[in-house]
Every structure is written in structure tokens, then in C-alpha cells.
Design an enzyme around this catalytic site. Structure first.
Site, PDB file in Angstrom:
ATOM      1  N   CYS A  91       0.809  -1.205   0.000  1.00 22.31           N
ATOM      2  CA  CYS A  91       0.000   0.000   0.000  1.00 22.31           C
ATOM      3  C   CYS A  91       0.844   1.257   0.000  1.00 22.31           C
ATOM      4  O   CYS A  91       0.512   2.214  -0.665  1.00 22.31           O
ATOM      5  CB  CYS A  91      -0.896   0.004   1.235  1.00 22.31           C
ATOM      6  SG  CYS A  91      -2.354  -1.014   1.029  1.00 22.31           S
ATOM      7  N   ARG A 136       1.780  -2.024   5.244  1.00 22.33           N
ATOM      8  CA  ARG A 136       0.397  -2.266   4.869  1.00 22.33           C
ATOM      9  C   ARG A 136      -0.509  -1.239   5.530  1.00 22.33           C
ATOM     10  O   ARG A 136      -0.140  -0.617   6.527  1.00 22.33           O
ATOM     11  CB  ARG A 136      -0.031  -3.664   5.279  1.00 22.33           C
ATOM     12  CG  ARG A 136      -1.310  -4.056   4.544  1.00 22.33           C
ATOM     13  CD  ARG A 136      -1.827  -5.410   4.906  1.00 22.33           C
ATOM     14  NE  ARG A 136      -3.057  -5.639   4.136  1.00 22.33           N
ATOM     15  CZ  ARG A 136      -3.913  -6.584   4.406  1.00 22.33           C
ATOM     16  NH1 ARG A 136      -3.709  -7.380   5.407  1.00 22.33           N
ATOM     17  NH2 ARG A 136      -4.984  -6.738   3.660  1.00 22.33           N
ATOM     18  N   HIS A 137      -1.697  -1.075   4.959  1.00 26.41           N
ATOM     19  CA  HIS A 137      -2.666  -0.150   5.535  1.00 26.41           C
ATOM     20  C   HIS A 137      -3.060  -0.572   6.948  1.00 26.41           C
ATOM     21  O   HIS A 137      -2.868  -1.718   7.354  1.00 26.41           O
ATOM     22  CB  HIS A 137      -3.911  -0.065   4.657  1.00 26.41           C
ATOM     23  CG  HIS A 137      -4.568  -1.396   4.403  1.00 26.41           C
ATOM     24  ND1 HIS A 137      -5.286  -2.070   5.362  1.00 26.41           N
ATOM     25  CD2 HIS A 137      -4.598  -2.177   3.305  1.00 26.41           C
ATOM     26  CE1 HIS A 137      -5.748  -3.198   4.876  1.00 26.41           C
ATOM     27  NE2 HIS A 137      -5.329  -3.301   3.621  1.00 26.41           N
ATOM     28  N   GLY A 138      -3.644   0.350   7.697  1.00 27.58           N
ATOM     29  CA  GLY A 138      -4.110   0.048   9.040  1.00 27.58           C
ATOM     30  C   GLY A 138      -5.414  -0.734   9.025  1.00 27.58           C
ATOM     31  O   GLY A 138      -5.927  -1.128   7.977  1.00 27.58           O
ATOM     32  N   SER A 185      -4.164   5.800   5.153  1.00 29.71           N
ATOM     33  CA  SER A 185      -3.096   5.320   6.041  1.00 29.71           C
ATOM     34  C   SER A 185      -1.853   6.182   5.893  1.00 29.71           C
ATOM     35  O   SER A 185      -1.181   6.498   6.881  1.00 29.71           O
ATOM     36  CB  SER A 185      -2.762   3.853   5.726  1.00 29.71           C
ATOM     37  OG  SER A 185      -3.820   2.998   6.087  1.00 29.71           O
TER      38      SER A 185
END
Length: 336
Positions: free
Chosen positions: A6, A88-90, A190
Site C-alpha cells: 500500500c 500495509r494499511h491500518g 493510512s
């Protein structure tokens, strides 16, 4: 579900030595509850990319903003000059596709006929009835969006990295930071939350301005890099457009092993086995993880499966062989 990286950022100073660190986080959260009261599920180690941060890295529980350094990461004679992180995104909501499958399963439970009262009359438990009455709070508009805890995940990660590498993340070096994201809203959000965490580090107590007005600048969208699988001709030709590439996935989902799974879950929920399929089994399993990650709640969906199920090849195969997943499914374990 994650289909690729991401965000990518790079911070550097004058070259003295080199340090590269890759961070891939799971879809997870830092619990709102105090550690001693934290809600857990024995299934948590098997949620793959849906695992909470604190389940993959319990070191976050005492203080999610405090950095934790591997003693062997940096020697006293080594000066970090560059950090490359793949993040990575949250924590996010389920996608609309997942929510609609869950709604379908929930409707199936609510539609059970009066004959299903035989279980209660026999004095047995009726998990299907419990789930039929369990609030279905997910809505289509959520569609994989970042939840507030996901923003907090990213702000806290930024604070930990800035504390762990103070020279790299100094205000003087802010202009060197390059934050790259895909166009997915959860990834862009994010990235913005990460920059808000850095603002909090630089300006304690001050509310952050718009991301475009921050010293480090807004994230840059680059789908060709961050969603490379959408642009890789070899992947598109040999996998995405190849009807036979996922043969074994489909064979598993319709094979005898899955039929045994469907019969087991149908018996637990007391619904016709013909109304279930592999996709509904998967969404039931992941709903347990979403409820844990987003709300800190161990919902009755967690009781549909036991630890042997989670360890077994049937659930793990569903998680690992999901044709929409392009990334690793094991939760990352990092010390940041």
C-alpha cells in the site's frame, strides 16, 4: 483484502552506512482495552492478514508508541542513513463484497423454520439462534475503508519509527521523506495518518494541518508500482486471464474436504447444507477477526470454529488460496 503493497516511503541522510528495513503489517489494531482486560480468541494466530497488530506483536501492548529495537538490529558502530519501509494499511472495515456475503449468511440464520426449535427443546445450545440475533452492524458504505483504529495504527507506527531513528526522522530531513501509496482509499488514508503521526512527533500538542500543508508533503500515488499486479503483463496473462491457473483453488472449494466442512458448519448452525458454500464459510471465519480487530469484541462467530479447525488445512487453505489475495497471509512480526 490486501492485493499488494500500500505505501512505500524512503528517508535518507548523507551516506555513511546503509540500512534497509521491510515492514509488512497485518490487518489489525491496537486494542482500546487495557492489556489485562484485552479480549482474545484462540483463533487469532490463524487469521493471516486479518490478524491484529498486538496479536502478531504483543510488544505493542504495554505502550504502542514506544519503539522496540532488536538488540542485533544496530551495532554501536553502525549509523543508519536510509530506511526503506513497505507498510500495509491500518485496520479496515470488510469490503462490500464481504459484507454482502455476511448479510446473506445472517439472513439464512434468521430464516430458519420453527422445526429448528428441536435443539432448544432437547436442552442443547443453538449457536445459529445466537448468531441470528447478533447485531449485523456492517454496512455497504464501509467497503474496506480505514477505521479510526487504523489511523491510530499508522500514527503510532510513525511515532515508533521516529523515536527509533531520530536522525533519519528529524525535521531537517523531513524534505527527504518520500511517501508513495496506491490509489486505494484505505492506503491513501493510512499514508495521511502516518504523516499526522510525524507531525505529532515534531509538534507535540498541536493539531495537524491538512496533509498537503505539512512539512513532509502529501503521499504520492503510484499504482504502477504499488499495484504492480494490475500492470504486470506476465501475471495478467498467466494468472488473471488464465481460466486454468486457479484450478486447484476451485477444485478444493467444491471437493470432498469442503463438503465435510460444509456439513460440519451446517450442523453447528442448523441450516441446510445446500445453502452454504466455501465463500460463506470464509466470511464467517473472517467476521470473527473483523469484530476483534475493529471493536475488540469476541463475537459468536468465533465459536463456529475451534482451534483444530483453524489449524487444519481446510480453513487455512481457504485463507491462503483466496484468488483475490496476492500477498502473504502470515502475520508479519516486526519490532517497530
Amino acid at each position: 483484502m490486501l492485493r499488494g503493497p500500500c505505501r512505500l516511503f524512503r528517508v535518507s541522510v548523507a551516506p555513511v552506512a546503509a540500512l534497509a528495513v521491510a515492514l509488512v503489517s497485518s490487518l489489525s489494531r491496537c486494542s482500546l482495552l487495557e492489556p489485562e482486560n484485552r479480549v482474545v480468541s484462540p483463533l487469532s494466530p490463524y487469521f493471516g492478514t486479518k490478524t491484529r497488530y498486538e496479536d502478531a506483536n504483543p510488544g505493542l501492548l504495554p505502550d504502542p508508541e514506544a519503539p522496540r529495537r532488536d538488540p542485533q538490529l544496530l551495532e554501536e558502530t553502525c549509523t543508519p542513513v536510509q530506511l526503506v519501509a513497505l507498510i500495509r494499511h491500518g485496520t479496515r472495515y470488510p469490503t462490500t463484497k464481504q459484507i454482502r456475503k455476511l448479510r446473506q449468511l445472517h439472513g439464512l440464520l434468521q430464516a430458519r423454520g420453527p422445526g429448528d426449535d428441536r435443539i432448544r427443546a432437547a436442552g442443547g445450545g443453538d449457536l445459529g439462534a445466537v448468531l441470528a440475533n447478533w447485531p449485523l452492524w456492517y454496512a455497504d458504505w464501509m467497503d474496506g475503508q480505514l477505521v479510526e483504529k487504523g489511523r491510530q495504527d499508522m500514527r503510532q507506527l510513525a511515532l515508533r519509527l521516529a523515536s527509533l531513528f531520530p536522525v533519519l526522522f528529524s525535521r531537517e530531513n523531513c524534505g527527504r521523506l518520500q511517501l508513495v501509496t496506491s490509489s486505494k482509499h484505505r492506503c491513501m488514508d493510512s499514508g495521511a495518518a502516518f504523516l499526522q503521526g510525524l507531525w505529532q512527533h515534531y509538534h507535540p500538542g498541536l493539531p495537524p494541518p491538512d496533509v498537503a500543508d505539512m512539512e513532509c508533503g502529501p503521499p504520492r500515488i503510484n499504482d504502477k508500482l504499488m499495484r504492480f499486479f494490475d500492470h504486470c503483463e506476465k501475471f495478467l496473462t498467466q494468472v488473471e486471464r488464465n481460466a486454468t491457473a486457479l484450478y486447484h483453488v476451485e477444485a478444493f472449494k467444491t471437493g470432498p474436504e469442503m463438503q465435510n466442512i460444509l456439513k460440519k458448519v451446517a450442523g453447528i448452525l442448523q441450516v441446510p447444507v445446500n445453502n452454504l458454500n466455501a465463500d460463506l464459510i470464509q466470511v464467517a471465519f473472517f467476521t470473527c477477526s473483523f469484530d476483534l480487530a475493529i471493536k475488540g469484541v469476541k463475537s459468536p462467530w468465533c465459536d463456529v470454529f475451534d482451534i483444530d479447525d483453524a489449524k487444519g488445512t481446510w480453513v487455512q487453505a481457504l485463507v491462503r488460496e483466496d484468488p483475490t489475495c496476492r500477498g502473504a497471509t502470515k502475520p508479519a512480526r516486526h519490532n517497530y
